[in-house]
Design an enzyme around this catalytic site. Structure first.
Site, mmCIF file in Angstrom:
data_model
loop_
_atom_site.group_PDB
_atom_site.id
_atom_site.type_symbol
_atom_site.label_atom_id
_atom_site.label_comp_id
_atom_site.label_asym_id
_atom_site.label_seq_id
_atom_site.Cartn_x
_atom_site.Cartn_y
_atom_site.Cartn_z
ATOM 1 N N GLY A 119 -2.723 9.778 -13.582
ATOM 2 C CA GLY A 119 -1.789 9.925 -12.471
ATOM 3 C C GLY A 119 -0.455 9.331 -12.826
ATOM 4 N N GLY A 143 3.317 7.554 -10.821
ATOM 5 C CA GLY A 143 4.009 7.086 -9.635
ATOM 6 C C GLY A 143 5.493 7.016 -9.886
ATOM 7 N N PHE A 180 7.346 4.520 -10.728
ATOM 8 C CA PHE A 180 7.821 3.636 -11.788
ATOM 9 C C PHE A 180 7.002 3.723 -13.073
ATOM 10 C CE2 PHE A 180 9.136 1.742 -7.793
ATOM 11 C CZ PHE A 180 10.487 1.575 -8.016
ATOM 12 N N GLU A 190 3.122 5.441 -15.157
ATOM 13 C CA GLU A 190 1.989 6.357 -15.245
ATOM 14 C C GLU A 190 0.704 5.570 -15.471
ATOM 15 O OE1 GLU A 190 3.041 8.878 -18.490
ATOM 16 O OE2 GLU A 190 4.468 10.072 -17.335
ATOM 17 N N ASP A 249 -5.425 0.100 0.736
ATOM 18 C CA ASP A 249 -5.715 1.501 0.422
ATOM 19 C C ASP A 249 -7.185 1.655 0.010
ATOM 20 O OD1 ASP A 249 -5.315 4.192 0.098
ATOM 21 O OD2 ASP A 249 -4.307 4.031 -1.842
#
Length: 871
Positions: free
Chosen positions: A585, A587, A589, A591, A727
């Site tokens: 994945g 984001g 800022f 990986e 989360d």
């Protein structure tokens, strides 16, 4: 990967909706398909495919006609049976289905005839042929070139087989194959979704292969179903199979085939003009908005995205338009990742497009080309569906025809009447909704100082850099069959322009409002402190802008201050010992990559051991901060390392080592071999009859409870440190051997789970379906809100992650439901009790979702309850 199939079961609309409304829907469609989500039953078992659309080469009797060849149905004599005994190597007998339009078919199911114990005929093997126009038939082959599909071993079981590659077709034939003379009968189903791209063929130069450092790389279109010679004509293949290529095309572990398999590639040495020309033919004239081309960019192998593309357009049989569209993407010599390049087509009307892709280096490799378009309204047929045999379609027939002028006035009159009726219905519906809301407001006591509660999460708390489109989600009531949907619900969410909710006044506005900030500089305040020792970690949280776009744990400021003075308790790991396998994945800022680490055992604490030999590489996850990240992101990254280095629990992912002596900064954490719990459970079924029918692997109830107990244990450890996860979900729990569970935080960074996060004004995203009402409305993240999320995670586990929480509600409705929790007028909606969930366990879930945070159980209590349930 492509986006989800927007309308997986559209056939009922064709018979239930007015023609004009159908045209409107067709005109509004912009789609690509995702093979992993496009797995809807197309209507054999559900009756959506009409009898007249099912035909056969022959039938044994009227009671075994083609229309009885429906999966899981017992009408007639229980199946389709050909007239004569099928002989070896004979492909004369077939069962044919006309889907009325092109469909993307990813899965097939077959069953024999048992007729309540009166029959025992089934097809041990079969082949599939398909056609897009009814005249040219193509034999399906798998990725290794094999045509024969293994069928049934008895007359009862349903056998599901993935079609890899998937097929794009209107007509499909099932052809029984046997190795000795025998009677066969079949019941079948097709799974997929409607092919709304409209692409029926592409013509391209024949692809090539090459040698790279003694590695033979084949870049041919191995699943192309047209003619292949010096060029590929009148077919579809890997550019439309829904499978995007890997960043590193030399890897071949996806399908256990040769390197370069996912890509079609060409070298500039074979094209003196400097470009590769591909022509695309479509089913009708369309209004094109964009084209997306998935390109490889491994520049170290002299492979780059195209330097420029020029596209020409043609409508019907006219000449190519003289004014093409040209586009030049920005060249990237820094990031070798494969990527989609989006080309705007500026709403050109065409039924064919010819594009010239110019080389920017020695090699050019594509794995997917998709188009976004609207169907041209004037070119859509208004005639009722054809009821004749499917083979009557001729290749020269025009699928669009002109309406008889003598009937034009009648047609217009009907359309006007339909419009008027639709407008009246819409007005009545809207009026009823407005009137109902007025009655609700009149029944409530509204004060002058009405509190406006908004989604007060700061945008830096959760960020995500992936764009998504709205889509629809089927409700639980719509799925009442085991085979209604073979894959779990595709993610869906909406993006409202305003995210403000008006609610009645709080009973204690000053206390509740005082804790809305998630990051303050004042000492920690705890409403429960007056009762003695604080039961939950409350506000005064330090936000860390992590690689994935958010932070793993919300850390109390006091705890962060204590950590700030300590050195990192992990060693520097040599980068050269990391072998990158795939990107998990990314984001804002950085990986997250899945890697193999050699010699990791030498860097481990004495209290930690791997269940592998010393010389065997270890599977790890590597969070990598981008080299161009700002100073704040770098500081937060180092703080996150300090936090992670202090977490040592059997059910929490461990930080193993770091690479911080040079850019890019990396932290190396554990990774479990079975991936995340969401994907693990979605591939399994509970023990029972359904699992026996589908031949799916199973997980017992006791093992589900064992995994849930481990999640509670890990959260008990975090809560003991006053850490708040924020989360918690099955997507953030990794599964190892023997159902071992470890809590992680990779979910937000993965495109696979982008639909689980709700976007706020284009930036911040929230996992609202897992969040407590106070987190959504007030921005309060505490251990109590983690308890709420655990209840949802437990619900996911016991439903085998077959659907999203609150799948029957839109994202807006989920947020509105949190308002009902706040008002506490007994109108809030709870997640339903899963089928295999006993009452005590469901009561535990409900206790996690109590309105009052002080009444929710602690993780220590939850862990004890689950341990008792396991006894």
């Amino acid at each position: 990967m492509k986006t989800w199939c927007l309308f997986g079961m559209k056939r009922p609309w064709k018979t239930q909706l007015p023609p004009l409304f159908l045209l409107y829907l067709l005109g509004a469609v912009r789609t690509q398909v995702n093979p992993g989500v496009c797995r809807y039953p197309l209507g054999m078992s559900g009756g959506l495919i009409q009898d007249e659309d099912i035909s056969a080469s022959s039938q044994w009797s009227e009671s075994t006609a083609a229309r009885y060849g429906r999966l899981d149905f017992e009408d007639g004599d229980g199946a389709w049976c050909p007239e004569i005994t099928v002989e070896p190597d004979s492909l004369k007998e077939f069962l044919q289905i006309d889907l009325r339009s092109l469909h993307f078919i990813t899965l097939v199911g077959t069953q024999g005839r048992h007729a309540g114990g009166m029959g025992n005929e089934f097809a041990q093997m079969y082949k599939i042929k398909y056609s897009r126009d009814g005249s040219r038939w193509i034999s399906w082959r798998n990725r290794q070139g094999k045509q024969v599909i293994e069928g049934n071993r008895n007359a009862y079981d349903i056998v599901l087989k993935d079609l890899e590659p998937p097929i794009i077709a209107r007509f499909v034939r099932f052809m029984p194959v046997i190795d000795h003379s025998m009677n066969v009968c079949m019941r079948v189903e097709l799974y997929g979704c409607e092919w709304l791209d409209g692409l029926v063929s592409y013509n391209a130069p024949a692809s090539q292969h090459t040698m790279l450092n003694d590695l033979q790389v084949y870049l041919n279109d191995s699943v192309y179903d047209g003619a292949v010679g010096y060029s590929m004509t009148e077919g579809l293949g890997q550019l439309t199979d829904g499978q995007s290529g890997l960043d590193d095309f030399t890897l071949s572990h996806v399908y256990n085939v040769w390197p370069g398999y996912d890509y079609v590639g060409w070298t500039n040495e074979s094209f003196p003009n400097g470009y590769v020309e591909i022509m695309f033919e479509f089913d009708r004239t369309r209004n094109f908005t964009t084209m997306k081309v998935h390109c490889n960019n491994m520049f170290k192998w002299h492979v780059k995205t195209f330097q420029k593309v020029t596209c020409y357009f043609r409508s019907s049989e006219s000449d190519w338009e003289p004014s093409p569209v040209s586009f030049s993407p920005v060249m990237d010599d820094v990031n070798p990742s494969a990527r989609f390049v989006t080309v705007s087509l500026y709403n050109h009307m065409a039924s064919a497009i010819k594009c010239q892709y110019y080389f920017s280096d020695v090699w050019m490799m594509f794995s997917e080309i998709t188009f976004q378009s609207d169907t041209a309204m004037y070119n859509t047929t208004l005639a009722p569906p054809k009821t004749g045999p499917p083979t009557s379609t001729q290749p020269g027939d025009d699928p669009t025809h002109k309406v008889d002028d003598s009937n034009t006035r009648i047609l217009i009159g009907c359309l006007v009447a339909i419009i008027f009726i639709l407008v009246v219905i819409i007005v009545i519906i809207l009026w009823r909704q407005v009137w109902q809301k007025m009655l609700e407001k009149a029944s409530r006591r509204m004060l002058d100082d009405e509190l406006t509660a908004s989604l007060s999460i700061q945008s830096e708390t959760f960020t995500y850099n992936n764009n998504n489109d709205p889509s629809s989600a089927p409700s639980e009531q719509e799925s009442n069959s085991t085979y209604e949907r073979i894959f779990p619900m595709g993610p869906d969410y909406q993006e409202p322009s305003r995210l403000i909710r008006k609610l009645p006044e709080f009973s204690q506005p000053t206390e509740e409002a005082a804790s809305t900030s998630t990051a303050t500089k004042s000492p920690p305040t705890n409403p429960s402190s007056q009762d003695g020792v604080p039961h939950y970690a409350e506000a005064d949280i330090v936000n860390l802008q992590g690689v994935t776009g958010g932070n793993t744990y919300a850390v109390p400021a006091l705890t962060m201050d204590l950590l700030s003075g300590k050195d990192v308790a992990v060693e520097e790991f040599p980068r050269k010992l990391l072998t990158f396998k795939e990107k998990l994945g990314e984001g804002q800022f950085g990986e997250v990559h899945l890697c193999e680490a050699e010699g990791m055992q030498d860097f481990m604490d004495a209290d930690f051991s791997f269940d592998i030999s010393e010389k065997q590489p270890v599977l790890v996850a590597v969070k990598m901060l981008r080299a161009d990240a700002n100073k704040n992101a770098r500081n937060d990254f180092l703080k996150e390392i300090k936090i992670m280095s202090r977490l040592k629990d059997p059910n929490i992912i461990r930080l193993l080592a770091v690479c911080i002596c040079s850019d890019p900064l990396c932290m190396i954490t554990e990774y479990m071999e079975n991936g995340d719990l969401n994907q693990f459970l979605s591939r399994h079924e509970p023990e029972g009859q359904i699992a026996l029918l589908s031949n799916a692997p199973t997980v017992s109830y006791s093992n589900l409870l064992y995994m849930a107990t481990q999640i509670a244990s890990g959260m008990k450890y975090l809560s003991s440190l006053n850490f708040v996860h924020r989360d918690l979900a099955t997507r953030n729990c990794l599964v190892g051997k023997n159902y071992t569970i470890k809590i992680a935080d990779f979910g937000m960074s993965r495109n696979l789970y982008s639909g689980d996060y709700y976007r706020i004004q284009g930036r911040a995203v929230l996992p609202i379906r897992w969040m407590s009402w106070e987190s959504i409305l007030l921005g309060k993240f505490t251990t109590a809100s983690d308890v709420w999320a655990f209840g949802v995670t437990l619900w996911e586990t016991l439903t085998f992650c077959k659907e999203q929480p609150y799948s029957q509600l839109s994202d807006e409705q989920v947020i509105e439901n949190t308002g009902e929790f706040f008002r506490d007028q007994k109108r809030q909606i709870y997640l339903p009790q899963p089928a295999m969930c006993p009452d005590p366990l469901y009561k535990l879930m409900l206790s996690c979702w109590r309105r009052n945070t002080k009444e929710r159980p602690s993780f220590q209590e939850i862990h004890c309850i689950l341990l008792e349930c396991r006894v």
